[in-house]
Design a protein around this motif. Structure first.
Motif: not given
Length: 176
Positions: A55-78
């Protein structure tokens, strides 16, 4: 001895969801190719934790440079809505980019944008992008942490609206 991919899979199988998300995003495609991990994951399908890792491999967001960027990328992917992460736009990079809609999302943390030189540089960069037809949406890291759903709703709404506008304009143009 095991391969680095197998070590990754073995380690990932022991992590809880939040730790697993951060581990996958920080490691894949930066230090380890996604496809090789997916192959090992598939070969280890009976192992504990593989469903969560797939599931994480389907939703992963590599390359984000900060936790807030990662949060937004993850939420969009979800929400099945993907944007390019830290993509190059001319001489610049955008935190999240939709090339079709010509939208760049910037997540600004205080630590990187507090000095006068950085602040001025951000404005010059944004002006140059706007003059090239890009829409730049800016959110503070604090806003992302406090109201992630509203930020993501707004991004999706704006990108979809811009896509429709650009698509209808390109259909209306006469062909030469």
């Amino acid at each position: 001895m095991v391969t680095i991919e197998q070590a990754f899979v073995d380690m990932a199988a022991t992590l809880q969801k939040a730790e697993l998300e951060a581990f996958v995003d920080a490691t894949l495609d930066v230090h380890l190719p996604w496809r090789r991990v997916a192959e090992v994951c598939e070969a280890s399908s009976g192992m504990r934790g593989m469903t969560a890792l797939r599931e994480q491999l389907r939703r992963c967001c590599p390359g984000t440079r900060s936790e807030p960027e990662r949060m937004v990328a993850r939420a969009l992917t979800a929400r099945n809505f993907r944007m390019e992460i830290n993509a190059r736009v001319g001489p610049f990079y955008g935190d999240l980019v939709d090339f079709r809609a010509r939208v760049i999302v910037e997540i600004d943390g205080r630590e990187f944008h507090i000095g006068p030189a950085e602040f001025s540089n951000d404005r010059r960069r944004q002006n140059a992008l706007v003059l090239e037809g890009w829409l730049v949406l800016r959110y503070s890291a604090a806003t992302v942490r406090a109201d992630l759903d509203r930020v993501v709703d707004e991004i999706i709404s704006v990108v979809r609206k811009r896509r429709r506008s650009i698509d209808s304009t390109s259909r209306a143009l006469p062909r030469s």
